[in-house]
Write a protein that holds these residues in place. Structure first.
Motif, PDB file in Angstrom:
ATOM      1  N   SER A 140      90.077  44.536  27.247  1.00 56.06           N
ATOM      2  CA  SER A 140      90.522  44.168  28.002  1.00 56.06           C
ATOM      3  C   SER A 140      90.483  43.099  27.826  1.00 56.06           C
ATOM      4  CB  SER A 140      90.008  45.557  29.299  1.00 56.06           C
ATOM      5  OG  SER A 140      90.825  44.703  30.570  1.00 56.06           O
ATOM      6  N   ARG A 141      91.334  42.382  27.525  1.00 53.97           N
ATOM      7  CA  ARG A 141      90.922  40.374  28.072  1.00 53.97           C
ATOM      8  C   ARG A 141      92.084  39.918  28.494  1.00 53.97           C
ATOM      9  NH1 ARG A 141      90.194  39.808  21.857  1.00 53.97           N
ATOM     10  NH2 ARG A 141      90.729  37.442  22.088  1.00 53.97           N
ATOM     11  N   GLU A 142      91.647  38.488  29.190  1.00 53.79           N
ATOM     12  CA  GLU A 142      92.715  37.655  29.496  1.00 53.79           C
ATOM     13  C   GLU A 142      93.120  36.938  28.814  1.00 53.79           C
ATOM     14  OE1 GLU A 142      91.760  34.051  32.337  1.00 53.79           O
ATOM     15  OE2 GLU A 142      92.540  35.489  33.474  1.00 53.79           O
ATOM     16  N   LEU A 143      94.755  37.242  28.692  1.00 54.26           N
ATOM     17  CA  LEU A 143      95.527  36.876  27.666  1.00 54.26           C
ATOM     18  C   LEU A 143      96.572  36.122  28.236  1.00 54.26           C
ATOM     19  CD1 LEU A 143      95.482  39.294  25.796  1.00 54.26           C
ATOM     20  CD2 LEU A 143      94.071  37.798  25.312  1.00 54.26           C
ATOM     21  N   THR A 144      97.216  34.870  28.088  1.00 55.26           N
ATOM     22  CA  THR A 144      98.892  34.914  28.428  1.00 55.26           C
ATOM     23  C   THR A 144      99.722  35.951  27.678  1.00 55.26           C
ATOM     24  OG1 THR A 144      98.290  32.947  29.081  1.00 55.26           O
ATOM     25  CG2 THR A 144     100.341  32.843  28.841  1.00 55.26           C
ATOM     26  N   VAL A 145     100.717  36.307  28.125  1.00 55.29           N
ATOM     27  CA  VAL A 145     102.250  36.897  26.920  1.00 55.29           C
ATOM     28  C   VAL A 145     103.453  36.461  27.747  1.00 55.29           C
ATOM     29  CG1 VAL A 145     102.103  38.037  29.184  1.00 55.29           C
ATOM     30  CG2 VAL A 145     102.918  39.036  27.096  1.00 55.29           C
ATOM     31  N   MET A 146     103.782  36.274  26.778  1.00 57.40           N
ATOM     32  CA  MET A 146     105.490  35.542  27.176  1.00 57.40           C
ATOM     33  C   MET A 146     106.724  36.609  25.783  1.00 57.40           C
ATOM     34  SD  MET A 146     106.705  32.226  24.438  1.00 57.40           S
ATOM     35  CE  MET A 146     106.911  32.602  23.641  1.00 57.40           C
ATOM     36  N   ASN A 174     101.557  27.126  18.076  1.00 56.45           N
ATOM     37  CA  ASN A 174     100.840  27.017  18.772  1.00 56.45           C
ATOM     38  C   ASN A 174      99.789  27.710  19.082  1.00 56.45           C
ATOM     39  OD1 ASN A 174     102.025  24.066  20.944  1.00 56.45           O
ATOM     40  ND2 ASN A 174     103.829  25.380  20.071  1.00 56.45           N
ATOM     41  N   ARG A 175      99.377  28.473  18.483  1.00 61.05           N
ATOM     42  CA  ARG A 175      98.349  29.611  17.835  1.00 61.05           C
ATOM     43  C   ARG A 175      98.769  30.902  18.776  1.00 61.05           C
ATOM     44  NH1 ARG A 175      93.662  27.241  15.393  1.00 61.05           N
ATOM     45  NH2 ARG A 175      92.639  29.078  16.722  1.00 61.05           N
ATOM     46  N   GLY A 176     100.201  31.026  18.926  1.00 61.44           N
ATOM     47  CA  GLY A 176     100.280  32.138  19.140  1.00 61.44           C
ATOM     48  C   GLY A 176     100.621  33.533  17.806  1.00 61.44           C
ATOM     49  N   PRO A 204      94.450  37.893  18.072  1.00 62.46           N
ATOM     50  CA  PRO A 204      92.843  38.288  18.670  1.00 62.46           C
ATOM     51  C   PRO A 204      92.255  37.354  17.844  1.00 62.46           C
ATOM     52  CG  PRO A 204      93.571  38.771  16.335  1.00 62.46           C
ATOM     53  CD  PRO A 204      94.782  38.235  17.286  1.00 62.46           C
ATOM     54  N   VAL A 205      92.353  36.175  17.831  1.00 63.50           N
ATOM     55  CA  VAL A 205      91.359  35.184  17.581  1.00 63.50           C
ATOM     56  C   VAL A 205      91.284  34.481  19.123  1.00 63.50           C
ATOM     57  CG1 VAL A 205      90.595  32.956  16.844  1.00 63.50           C
ATOM     58  CG2 VAL A 205      91.416  34.328  15.636  1.00 63.50           C
ATOM     59  N   GLU A 206      90.228  34.105  20.000  1.00 61.47           N
ATOM     60  CA  GLU A 206      90.111  33.670  21.227  1.00 61.47           C
ATOM     61  C   GLU A 206      90.221  31.602  20.745  1.00 61.47           C
ATOM     62  OE1 GLU A 206      86.567  36.504  22.912  1.00 61.47           O
ATOM     63  OE2 GLU A 206      86.765  34.741  23.011  1.00 61.47           O
ATOM     64  N   ILE A 207      91.161  31.644  22.013  1.00 61.01           N
ATOM     65  CA  ILE A 207      91.389  30.160  22.174  1.00 61.01           C
ATOM     66  C   ILE A 207      91.473  29.395  23.290  1.00 61.01           C
ATOM     67  CG2 ILE A 207      93.128  29.952  19.764  1.00 61.01           C
ATOM     68  CD1 ILE A 207      95.292  29.981  22.552  1.00 61.01           C
ATOM     69  N   GLU A 208      90.549  27.994  23.336  1.00 59.74           N
ATOM     70  CA  GLU A 208      90.574  27.598  24.340  1.00 59.74           C
ATOM     71  C   GLU A 208      91.950  27.663  25.298  1.00 59.74           C
ATOM     72  OE1 GLU A 208      88.220  24.626  24.689  1.00 59.74           O
ATOM     73  OE2 GLU A 208      86.519  25.437  23.433  1.00 59.74           O
ATOM     74  N   GLN A 209      92.338  27.732  26.761  1.00 66.86           N
ATOM     75  CA  GLN A 209      93.532  27.446  27.600  1.00 66.86           C
ATOM     76  C   GLN A 209      94.483  27.656  27.085  1.00 66.86           C
ATOM     77  OE1 GLN A 209      93.363  22.892  27.405  1.00 66.86           O
ATOM     78  NE2 GLN A 209      92.917  22.685  29.282  1.00 66.86           N
ATOM     79  N   PRO A 210      94.564  29.606  26.827  1.00 68.19           N
ATOM     80  CA  PRO A 210      95.756  30.225  26.282  1.00 68.19           C
ATOM     81  C   PRO A 210      96.877  29.930  26.373  1.00 68.19           C
ATOM     82  CG  PRO A 210      94.171  32.194  27.070  1.00 68.19           C
ATOM     83  CD  PRO A 210      93.732  30.491  27.139  1.00 68.19           C
ATOM     84  N   ALA A 211      96.930  29.558  28.150  1.00 71.81           N
ATOM     85  CA  ALA A 211      97.963  29.316  29.407  1.00 71.81           C
ATOM     86  C   ALA A 211      98.990  28.621  28.810  1.00 71.81           C
ATOM     87  CB  ALA A 211      97.484  29.365  30.377  1.00 71.81           C
ATOM     88  N   HIS A 212      97.945  27.350  28.333  1.00 72.90           N
ATOM     89  CA  HIS A 212      98.511  25.443  27.963  1.00 72.90           C
ATOM     90  C   HIS A 212      99.029  26.107  26.849  1.00 72.90           C
ATOM     91  CE1 HIS A 212      98.305  21.436  26.915  1.00 72.90           C
ATOM     92  NE2 HIS A 212      98.047  21.923  25.760  1.00 72.90           N
ATOM     93  N   ALA A 242      97.101  26.095  33.743  1.00 71.34           N
ATOM     94  CA  ALA A 242      97.670  25.040  33.132  1.00 71.34           C
ATOM     95  C   ALA A 242      97.879  23.908  33.645  1.00 71.34           C
ATOM     96  CB  ALA A 242      99.051  25.551  32.269  1.00 71.34           C
ATOM     97  N   PRO A 243      96.752  23.579  34.143  1.00 69.97           N
ATOM     98  CA  PRO A 243      97.061  22.280  34.917  1.00 69.97           C
ATOM     99  C   PRO A 243      98.268  20.882  34.617  1.00 69.97           C
ATOM    100  CG  PRO A 243      94.884  22.740  34.552  1.00 69.97           C
ATOM    101  CD  PRO A 243      95.372  23.695  33.777  1.00 69.97           C
ATOM    102  N   ASP A 244      97.875  20.595  33.517  1.00 67.19           N
ATOM    103  CA  ASP A 244      98.222  19.824  32.572  1.00 67.19           C
ATOM    104  C   ASP A 244     100.121  19.535  32.611  1.00 67.19           C
ATOM    105  OD1 ASP A 244      97.341  21.074  29.901  1.00 67.19           O
ATOM    106  OD2 ASP A 244      98.005  21.731  31.046  1.00 67.19           O
TER     107      ASP A 244
END
Length: 749
Positions: free
Chosen positions: A490-496, A533-535, A552-560, A646-648
């Motif tokens: 269970s992880r916090e991810l961004t899905v599209m 974009n590392r998706g 499977p690879v954690e990235i900073e700011q996945p939502a960005h 994704a505030p930017d």
């Protein structure tokens, strides 16, 4: 014993699901998934076993759309209701009438109050006017006329309790059916409220019978039960269904039903039943916690549901129903008109009329066909868990794969069969999810232990990931393979979710080779954008692509990365459309949904085909948002969680929605552009839109009408503004709703 010691690790692992199931069953560690699964099982079981037959004893007099069109908007003049009562009792000769509506305010549709003010004011010196008013007021006092039509007739008035209005009250409550002393000083849990909305005194005084029509709403928003008895200021009142039933029985007294003498501990908090005593006869109604009883639904609701006969109130008022048609019937007066907001979500329908909930309960009481969750339900669950869990944990490690599969199937089938037999044979609603889930998980853990533990190696794992994720991410994984696992997490991810609009129509105009070429071009370019974009590409589904960020690879700011990717994908489709136009072909559109949240990610599937994928409510919401892009005429729809992370980017809030399968509303947004690349005109448009949304949610329709033309001028081609113009025009025709927060509900996927 030697074999058991040899498989000690597998047995210990198998006991883990049993431990969690026991903690859940004892409420020491409630597991939300199991609670929800028990509700789903109950709902499915109820639907499968419903009689689906017409109960000819009960008739619903429906204040429907037809009645509102003929008689007028609700509330009607009470003189019309008096006519309805006279029609029901005099011409139709019904036995009992119960109201699933309340009359909390005086009726001044006749103008009597204004005439009285004139008689005591400007025209008090006009004896002719005063005398004429005295002659007419008997026929103009509609409340008195309605009360007169109720008096000396078997009528049960409805009312409601509240706990969300600061203890405010309105109207007059009927007499209670029980006082606190009847509970013997025991701390019995009873549904309790601190306010009410009841009928005005002239109407309430016309009959001593009244019942509250509040249902019991479960945490998932579904109505499965109704409180039979409710407490208000240490006095106990009956529900509408119980009041009608008691009136039919000859008004028996109401008593709490305790277990046999000597079996009640001092801390006992639940009643076994609500007992109705008439002389030496006792009728016991089984109840669950908080003195609620499950509603024994007969079938689908509504006039076409086939459970109860519906008669339009306007047909009765206009005397279009032949005399005696409803002779001896039990009548419940309620509404199915959507504008009157008396619909509930039930196990058998998502828009179920409130009056039919009471009709179902009354039907079950008349047939003594009641469902009950007994006090010993928890003990039953613990016994089943221990027996099934220990058999599986100790026996499965000693068996071959085929025999282990057979034993698992037998145990699971036995658990289900016992539960269903008690339900259908005795009406007992007993928990099933914990035992079922424990048996399935225990079997799965034992049978997959060897594969996941003994045959795994670091290098093989990293290489295997290469079949699921982009090769460039595998290169990073190989450097430290111990940090990665295919097991679900269970992880916090961004899905599209990205879907091609109009693709089917376009493909119908092309040859198969041209369709293949177009689809390959689309997926090649979109895949390049996602990978850059590392998706992680989850799957291709027809003309739709699904991807996620953060595993499977954690990235900073996945939502960005996900939002940036979505904007680039939309631009890529625009470039493809330029090529389409140059070839004289039709264009295609794109719809993208983005959501960020906790989801399960891992290697999932069957022995034949598996994939590294994500599942969970957050994933489902992403799919729903993709579908909403078409509704609002935008190419990208993102959730509040994605916008926050994704505030930017410059965002335009589109709406607040409640999608199918979710009871909580969520704000949705459209990314206009990276924050540093948005021009002044676009910024002014977003500011104007924010002002409009504030007015829209405040139901300030005049202000909305002033703002919409300016928004259309700023962006004439934006369908979103046309959509809200239609909404405002529609909502303007409705009365203001103080509880409305601007949320739009979508019932389709």
């Amino acid at each position: 014993m030697k074999a058991l010691r040899r498989h000690g690790a597998r047995i210990a692992i198998a006991l883990v699901p049993l431990l969690f199931a026991l903690l859940h069953a004892t409420d020491a560690l409630p597991i939300g998934v199991l609670q929800r699964l028990d509700s789903i099982i109950y709902d499915a079981r109820l639907r499968w076993t419903m009689p689906r037959t017409l109960d000819e004893r009960i008739v619903v007099v429906d204040i429907d759309e037809k009645s509102l069109a003929e008689v007028g908007h609700w509330p009607w003049a009470r003189v019309r209701l008096a006519e309805l009562m006279d029609e029901l009792f005099d011409r139709q000769q019904v036995s009992v009438v119960g109201f699933d509506v309340v009359f909390p305010e005086e009726d001044d549709t006749s103008g009597l109050q204004q005439l009285r003010r004139l008689a005591s004011g400007d025209l008090k010196d006009e004896p002719g006017f005063v005398q004429k008013l005295q002659q007419l007021q008997g026929s103009l006092d509609y409340d008195a006329l309605f009360a007169r039509s109720l008096r000396q007739r078997p009528v049960v008035l409805g009312y409601y309790f509240t706990s969300d209005r600061g203890g405010r009250t309105a109207g007059v409550l009927p007499p209670p059916v029980m006082d606190k002393g009847a509970l013997r000083g025991l701390p019995i849990k009873v549904t309790s409220w601190n306010g009410f909305g009841a009928n005005i005194a002239p109407i309430a005084g016309a009959t001593t019978m009244g019942g509250f029509f509040n249902p019991a709403v479960d945490p998932d928003g579904v109505v499965r039960s109704v409180p039979l008895i409710a407490e208000y200021q240490d006095r106990y009142y009956e529900s509408l269904s119980l009041a009608v039933f008691r009136l039919l029985m000859g008004l028996p007294t109401v008593e709490p039903g305790f277990p046999p003498e000597g079996t009640v501990p001092g801390e006992y908090q639940n009643l076994e039943s609500v007992r109705l005593r008439l002389g030496q006869k006792i009728f016991a109604i089984p109840v669950a916690e908080a003195v609620t009883t499950l509603v024994p639904f007969r079938g689908p609701g509504g006039p076409e549901g086939g459970s109860f006969r519906y008669v339009s109130a306007s047909d009765l008022i206009a005397k279009r129903i032949p005399p005696g048609t409803l002779k001896g019937k039990i009548v419940l007066v309620g509404t199915t008109a959507p504008g009157l907001l008396d619909h509930r979500v039930t196990p058998v329908g998502e828009t179920y009329s409130g009056v039919e909930i009471h009709a179902n309960l009354l039907s079950g009481l008349l047939d003594n066909r009641m469902l009950v969750q007994p006090d010993y339900a928890r003990g039953f669950d613990l016994v089943v868990l221990l027996l099934a869990g220990l058999v599986l944990a100790l026996a499965l490690p000693l068996l071959t794969a085929r025999r282990a599969l057979v034993l698992s199937a037998v145990v699971i089938a036995g658990i289900v069969a016992l539960n269903f037999a008690l339900y259908t044979g005795a009406g007992l609603v007993l928990p099933l999810a914990a035992a079922l889930g424990m048996a399935i998980v225990t079997s799965a853990l034992n049978m997959s232990y060897g594969y996941f533990v003994e045959s795994r190696s670091k290098r093989e794992l990293a290489n295997l990931f290469g079949t699921y994720v982009p090769p460039e991410l595998v290169d990073e994984m190989v450097k430290d393979p111990d940090s990665y696992s295919m097991k679900a997490a269970s992880r916090e991810l961004t899905v599209m979710f990205c879907d091609m609009r109009n693709f089917t129509k376009v493909s119908e105009q092309l040859q198969p080779a041209q369709v293949q070429e177009l689809l390959n071009t689309l997926f090649n370019r979109l895949t390049d954008v996602i990978r850059s974009n590392r998706g992680t590409i989850d799957k291709y589904m027809g003309d739709c692509v699904m991807a996620f960020w953060g595993a499977p690879v954690e990235i900073e700011q996945p939502a960005h990365y996900a939002v940036k990717c979505a904007l680039e994908m939309a631009n890529a489709v625009r470039r493809i459309n330029e090529e389409q136009r140059a070839r004289g072909r039709a264009e295609i559109g794109v719809g993208i949904g983005l959501n960020t949240g906790m989801m399960f990610v891992g290697d999932m599937g069957s022995d034949i085909r598996r994939s590294y994928t994500v599942i969970g409510d957050a994933v489902n919401l992403g799919s729903r948002l993709e579908g909403l892009s078409k509704v609002y005429g935008v190419d990208i729809v993102a959730s509040e969680a994605t916008r926050r992370q994704a505030p930017d980017f410059a965002w335009q809030e589109i709406d607040r929605v409640r999608v199918k399968g979710k009871e909580q509303s969520v704000a949705i947004y459209w990314p206009a552009a990276p924050a540093g690349r948005i021009d002044r005109a676009a910024q002014e448009e977003l500011q104007a839109w924010a002002t409009f949304l504030e007015a829209y949610r405040a139901q300030d329709w005049d202000h909305c009408d002033l703002l919409l033309p300016e928004l259309r001028r700023m962006n004439p081609k934006k369908y979103l503004y046309e959509l809200y113009a239609q909404r405002v025009a529609s909502l303007r025709t409705l009365p203001l709703d103080p509880e409305w927060d601007g949320t739009s509900r979508f019932e389709t996927k």
